[in-house]
Design a protein around this motif. Structure first.
Motif, PDB file in Angstrom:
ATOM      1  N   GLN A   1       0.830  -1.205   0.000  1.00 36.50           N
ATOM      2  CA  GLN A   1       0.000   0.000   0.000  1.00 36.50           C
ATOM      3  C   GLN A   1       0.869   1.262   0.000  1.00 36.50           C
ATOM      4  OE1 GLN A   1      -2.744   0.159   3.260  1.00 36.50           O
ATOM      5  NE2 GLN A   1      -3.685   2.074   2.612  1.00 36.50           N
ATOM      6  N   ALA A   2       1.921   1.257   0.805  1.00 45.27           N
ATOM      7  CA  ALA A   2       2.790   2.433   0.894  1.00 45.27           C
ATOM      8  C   ALA A   2       3.499   2.711  -0.430  1.00 45.27           C
ATOM      9  CB  ALA A   2       3.802   2.245   2.018  1.00 45.27           C
ATOM     10  N   LEU A   3       3.987   1.659  -1.084  1.00 47.91           N
ATOM     11  CA  LEU A   3       4.706   1.850  -2.339  1.00 47.91           C
ATOM     12  C   LEU A   3       3.760   2.266  -3.465  1.00 47.91           C
ATOM     13  CD1 LEU A   3       7.291  -1.078  -2.240  1.00 47.91           C
ATOM     14  CD2 LEU A   3       7.606   1.324  -1.632  1.00 47.91           C
ATOM     15  N   ASP A   4       2.556   1.718  -3.484  1.00 44.72           N
ATOM     16  CA  ASP A   4       1.568   2.163  -4.478  1.00 44.72           C
ATOM     17  C   ASP A   4       1.272   3.649  -4.302  1.00 44.72           C
ATOM     18  OD1 ASP A   4       1.229  -0.141  -5.935  1.00 44.72           O
ATOM     19  OD2 ASP A   4      -0.542  -0.819  -4.822  1.00 44.72           O
ATOM     20  N   GLY A   5       1.155   4.070  -3.041  1.00 43.25           N
ATOM     21  CA  GLY A   5       0.850   5.461  -2.785  1.00 43.25           C
ATOM     22  C   GLY A   5       1.990   6.398  -3.148  1.00 43.25           C
ATOM     23  N   ALA A   6       3.215   5.935  -2.984  1.00 46.56           N
ATOM     24  CA  ALA A   6       4.373   6.798  -3.238  1.00 46.56           C
ATOM     25  C   ALA A   6       4.841   6.758  -4.684  1.00 46.56           C
ATOM     26  CB  ALA A   6       5.516   6.395  -2.313  1.00 46.56           C
ATOM     27  N   PHE A   7       4.852   5.564  -5.292  1.00 47.93           N
ATOM     28  CA  PHE A   7       5.421   5.395  -6.630  1.00 47.93           C
ATOM     29  C   PHE A   7       4.376   5.221  -7.720  1.00 47.93           C
ATOM     30  CE2 PHE A   7       9.142   3.135  -4.288  1.00 47.93           C
ATOM     31  CZ  PHE A   7       9.626   4.356  -3.855  1.00 47.93           C
ATOM     32  N   GLY A   8       3.132   5.010  -7.342  1.00 45.80           N
ATOM     33  CA  GLY A   8       2.090   4.803  -8.326  1.00 45.80           C
ATOM     34  C   GLY A   8       1.566   3.379  -8.317  1.00 45.80           C
ATOM     35  N   ALA A   9       0.353   3.219  -8.838  1.00 44.56           N
ATOM     36  CA  ALA A   9      -0.302   1.914  -8.838  1.00 44.56           C
ATOM     37  C   ALA A   9       0.568   0.871  -9.526  1.00 44.56           C
ATOM     38  CB  ALA A   9      -1.658   2.017  -9.542  1.00 44.56           C
ATOM     39  N   GLY A  10       0.663  -0.299  -8.926  1.00 45.24           N
ATOM     40  CA  GLY A  10       1.443  -1.399  -9.479  1.00 45.24           C
ATOM     41  C   GLY A  10       2.825  -1.528  -8.889  1.00 45.24           C
ATOM     42  N   ALA A  11       3.345  -0.428  -8.295  1.00 45.54           N
ATOM     43  CA  ALA A  11       4.700  -0.481  -7.723  1.00 45.54           C
ATOM     44  C   ALA A  11       4.759  -1.452  -6.558  1.00 45.54           C
ATOM     45  CB  ALA A  11       5.138   0.910  -7.281  1.00 45.54           C
ATOM     46  N   GLY A  12       3.715  -1.447  -5.734  1.00 47.14           N
ATOM     47  CA  GLY A  12       3.689  -2.353  -4.590  1.00 47.14           C
ATOM     48  C   GLY A  12       3.635  -3.800  -5.008  1.00 47.14           C
ATOM     49  N   GLU A  13       2.849  -4.096  -6.041  1.00 43.87           N
ATOM     50  CA  GLU A  13       2.756  -5.481  -6.517  1.00 43.87           C
ATOM     51  C   GLU A  13       4.083  -5.956  -7.095  1.00 43.87           C
ATOM     52  OE1 GLU A  13       0.081  -8.256  -9.563  1.00 43.87           O
ATOM     53  OE2 GLU A  13      -0.331  -6.101  -9.350  1.00 43.87           O
ATOM     54  N   ARG A  14       4.746  -5.078  -7.854  1.00 44.34           N
ATOM     55  CA  ARG A  14       6.053  -5.468  -8.406  1.00 44.34           C
ATOM     56  C   ARG A  14       7.043  -5.760  -7.278  1.00 44.34           C
ATOM     57  NH1 ARG A  14       4.546  -1.568 -12.296  1.00 44.34           N
ATOM     58  NH2 ARG A  14       5.558   0.111 -11.129  1.00 44.34           N
ATOM     59  N   TRP A  15       7.034  -4.914  -6.237  1.00 44.85           N
ATOM     60  CA  TRP A  15       7.915  -5.155  -5.087  1.00 44.85           C
ATOM     61  C   TRP A  15       7.554  -6.471  -4.397  1.00 44.85           C
ATOM     62  CZ3 TRP A  15      12.271  -3.063  -3.025  1.00 44.85           C
ATOM     63  CH2 TRP A  15      12.611  -3.443  -1.729  1.00 44.85           C
ATOM     64  N   SER A  16       6.257  -6.709  -4.226  1.00 43.95           N
ATOM     65  CA  SER A  16       5.810  -7.928  -3.567  1.00 43.95           C
ATOM     66  C   SER A  16       6.225  -9.169  -4.355  1.00 43.95           C
ATOM     67  CB  SER A  16       4.294  -7.906  -3.390  1.00 43.95           C
ATOM     68  OG  SER A  16       3.842  -9.042  -2.691  1.00 43.95           O
ATOM     69  N   ASP A  17       6.148  -9.095  -5.679  1.00 48.75           N
ATOM     70  CA  ASP A  17       6.575 -10.222  -6.508  1.00 48.75           C
ATOM     71  C   ASP A  17       8.064 -10.496  -6.320  1.00 48.75           C
ATOM     72  OD1 ASP A  17       4.019 -10.545  -7.484  1.00 48.75           O
ATOM     73  OD2 ASP A  17       4.389  -9.471  -9.360  1.00 48.75           O
ATOM     74  N   LEU A  18       8.848  -9.425  -6.256  1.00 52.37           N
ATOM     75  CA  LEU A  18      10.290  -9.600  -6.047  1.00 52.37           C
ATOM     76  C   LEU A  18      10.561 -10.230  -4.684  1.00 52.37           C
ATOM     77  CD1 LEU A  18      13.143  -7.229  -6.958  1.00 52.37           C
ATOM     78  CD2 LEU A  18      12.948  -7.953  -4.594  1.00 52.37           C
ATOM     79  N   VAL A  19       9.853  -9.770  -3.660  1.00 50.40           N
ATOM     80  CA  VAL A  19      10.057 -10.324  -2.318  1.00 50.40           C
ATOM     81  C   VAL A  19       9.646 -11.795  -2.284  1.00 50.40           C
ATOM     82  CG1 VAL A  19       9.302 -10.176   0.091  1.00 50.40           C
ATOM     83  CG2 VAL A  19       9.906  -8.106  -1.150  1.00 50.40           C
ATOM     84  N   ASN A  20       8.612 -12.159  -3.046  1.00 52.48           N
ATOM     85  CA  ASN A  20       8.222 -13.571  -3.123  1.00 52.48           C
ATOM     86  C   ASN A  20       9.345 -14.417  -3.720  1.00 52.48           C
ATOM     87  OD1 ASN A  20       5.690 -13.330  -1.986  1.00 52.48           O
ATOM     88  ND2 ASN A  20       4.679 -12.917  -3.930  1.00 52.48           N
ATOM     89  N   ARG A  21      10.011 -13.874  -4.733  1.00 51.78           N
ATOM     90  CA  ARG A  21      11.145 -14.602  -5.310  1.00 51.78           C
ATOM     91  C   ARG A  21      12.311 -14.650  -4.324  1.00 51.78           C
ATOM     92  NH1 ARG A  21       8.769 -12.365  -9.964  1.00 51.78           N
ATOM     93  NH2 ARG A  21       9.765 -10.338  -9.763  1.00 51.78           N
ATOM     94  N   ALA A  22      12.468 -13.586  -3.563  1.00 52.29           N
ATOM     95  CA  ALA A  22      13.526 -13.569  -2.544  1.00 52.29           C
ATOM     96  C   ALA A  22      13.263 -14.611  -1.466  1.00 52.29           C
ATOM     97  CB  ALA A  22      13.632 -12.179  -1.921  1.00 52.29           C
TER      98      ALA A  22
END
Length: 518
Positions: free
Chosen positions: A110-131
């Motif tokens: 939610q924080a990243l979507d709010g700061a960087f724009g819609a979809g940024a949080g999901e992209r980060w979450s996908d990366l963390v899932n791979r991590a």
């Protein structure tokens, strides 16, 4: 009951000493300095209190286990341990301001979507899932087990995007033959998978904070933000030095002996094994086992010029090309005026020019960076300040170690401190007007305290990069000599130091066939 001599009183050494004493051994710690803790030091002046080493704790379970296994009082009964929430504030050169909650996947999205724009949080979450796959694949071999004799299998990067074909649970990490696929660096992963340069800078800042160059660090370094986001960030009341004090006291209760200002100048060998230590005053302390918590690069001088690791089996000290080492420049600020109620414990103020910063830290010529990435620590802790009308603030930045940069040059030090203060004003408006005094600590000071060349700070062990980010094994070529601490397996950081102590104690108590915690 065996006699065990421990060289150095760092966190890894004390973690091993406490466990070994509980197992019934007589443990004596020899420390060349006047106090314990190694890099977890303390600076006090006029009622202000500052950590000279790390200011926050991750993976507190390591120390919970240590205190449970070595006494009646738990970690929380010994120190005041609290979660830092929000975990961190990130400030970017374009004015973007994002608060990330502690240990909340949904909150971060939610924080990243709010700061960087819609979809940024999901992209980060996908990366963390791979991590998370990196964590699952490397947790045991890199953190909970002694370094494998076939450590080269850890040279393959377990990050999922690194290898399209994966077999079994560990896939390419423990596969055989065929060589390594093309593995992206952390910086390449950041650009490819996060898109937004601010999100990429956020990811890269996790590597830089550990003294790693994201341009050369393996993709497996994505495990660093995964650990922080999953297990949280914690603060010890009174500062991290209070944790070192608590561990020292626990050692004392277990009858560990400490001898300060006792510099070890040699390791005694007898009948083909370590048999004690020789001190600077010429005395020899006999022992059945020796545990060293100093930089392994210093050990040949204690072994008559012989290296402590076995050629072809163990890992040589230090990261590979482009992987460091790096030091830290810290500025301790005594401020007039109380800490605002809405102040954030940790703020990262990002550089406007990451490439210039990385060149300044890791480049061959090491120029100065006009605006480095600065971490601002503002603990809400009465123990750090004389009263509520004052505030203790620590600024820090990763810099080139002493040698590439002359940190004995007073003008260079003053300019470096000024740059950190200028950057920190984005997090603390009017900062300069509040300064009562400042104390600057450089990599040269770190070198004087720890004996590590250049005052470098060790980073954690990582899989990938053909093993260049691994650390020397805890077992050496000389029977009876073991390595603990941040410069040995599994690498640097408070949690890793505690793990190294547990691994060494297990190897001594259970024997060299012991394969780690269960």
């Amino acid at each position: 009951m065996a006699r065990i001599a421990v060289i150095g009183a760092g966190m890894g050494a004390m973690a091993a000493a406490a466990r070994l004493a509980v197992a019934g051994h007589r443990v004596v710690v020899y420390e060349r300095g006047r106090t314990h803790g190694g890099g977890v030091g303390l600076f006090e002046k006029d009622g202000f209190r500052f950590d000279t080493g790390p200011g926050l704790l991750r993976l507190p379970a390591v120390y919970r286990d240590l205190f449970v296994k070595t006494g009646k009082e738990t970690l929380e009964q010994t120190v005041r341990l609290t979660q830092v929430d929000p975990a961190v504030r990130h400030l970017f050169a374009d004015g973007t301001d994002v608060l990330l909650p502690n240990a909340s996947r949904a909150g971060v999205v939610q924080a990243l979507d709010g700061a960087f724009g819609a979809g940024a949080g999901e992209r980060w979450s996908d990366l963390v899932n791979r991590a998370r796959e990196v964590w699952d694949a490397t947790r045991r071999p890199l953190l909970e087990e002694p370094l494998r004799t076939d450590w080269r299998v850890l040279g393959s990067d377990p990050y999922p995007a690194a290898a399209p074909a994966r077999r079994g649970r560990f896939g390419g990490l423990f596969g055989r033959g065929g060589g390594h696929p093309r593995v992206p660096t952390l910086a390449e992963v950041a650009r490819r998978e996060l898109a937004d340069p601010r999100a990429a800078a956020l990811l890269e800042s996790h590597a830089l904070a550990h003294g790693l160059d994201p341009r050369t660090a393996p993709a497996s370094a994505t495990v660093l933000p995964y650990v922080e986001q999953t297990f949280g960030t914690w603060y010890v009341g009174g500062g991290m030095r209070a944790l070192a004090d608590a561990l020292y006291e626990r050692c004392g209760k277990r009858k560990v002996e400490f001898r300060f200002e006792a510099e070890v100048t040699g390791i005694v060998e007898k009948d083909g094994r370590a048999a004690g230590v020789e001190l600077a005053d010429g005395t020899v302390a006999e022992a059945d086992t020796v545990v060293s918590d100093i930089d392994p690069a210093l050990l040949p001088a204690l072994l008559g010029g012989q290296e402590p690791w076995r050629e072809g089996e163990d890992v040589r000290p230090g990261p590979g090309p482009g992987g460091g080492p790096a030091g830290r420049l810290s500025v301790f600020l005594a401020l007039r005026g109380g800490r605002p109620g809405d102040a954030v414990h940790r703020t990262v103020v990002h550089t406007p020019d990451r490439e210039a910063e990385l060149t300044a830290v890791f480049g061959e010529r090491n120029p100065s960076c006009p605006r480095p990435t600065v971490t601002v620590l503002r603990p809400d802790d009465p123990a750090t300040r004389p009263d509520d009308g004052h505030e203790a603030v620590t600024l820090s930045a990763v810099v080139a170690p002493h040698g590439p940069v002359d940190w004995a040059d007073g003008e260079a030090v003053a300019q470096g401190a000024d740059r950190l203060i200028t950057a920190a004003e984005a997090a603390i408006p009017g900062l300069r007007d509040r300064i009562l005094w400042r104390e600057v600590r450089t990599p040269r000071d770190t070198a004087a305290d720890t004996g590590v060349a250049g005052g470098s700070v060790p980073g954690p062990a990582l899989a990938g990069a053909e093993g260049r980010y691994l650390r020397p094994a805890n077992v050496t070529r000389l029977p009876g000599l073991y390595l603990a601490g941040g410069w040995s397996h599994p690498g640097g950081g408070l949690a890793h130091a505690g793990m190294s102590g547990a691994l060494v104690a297990g190897l001594i108590v259970e024997g060299q066939d012991w394969r780690g915690s269960q």
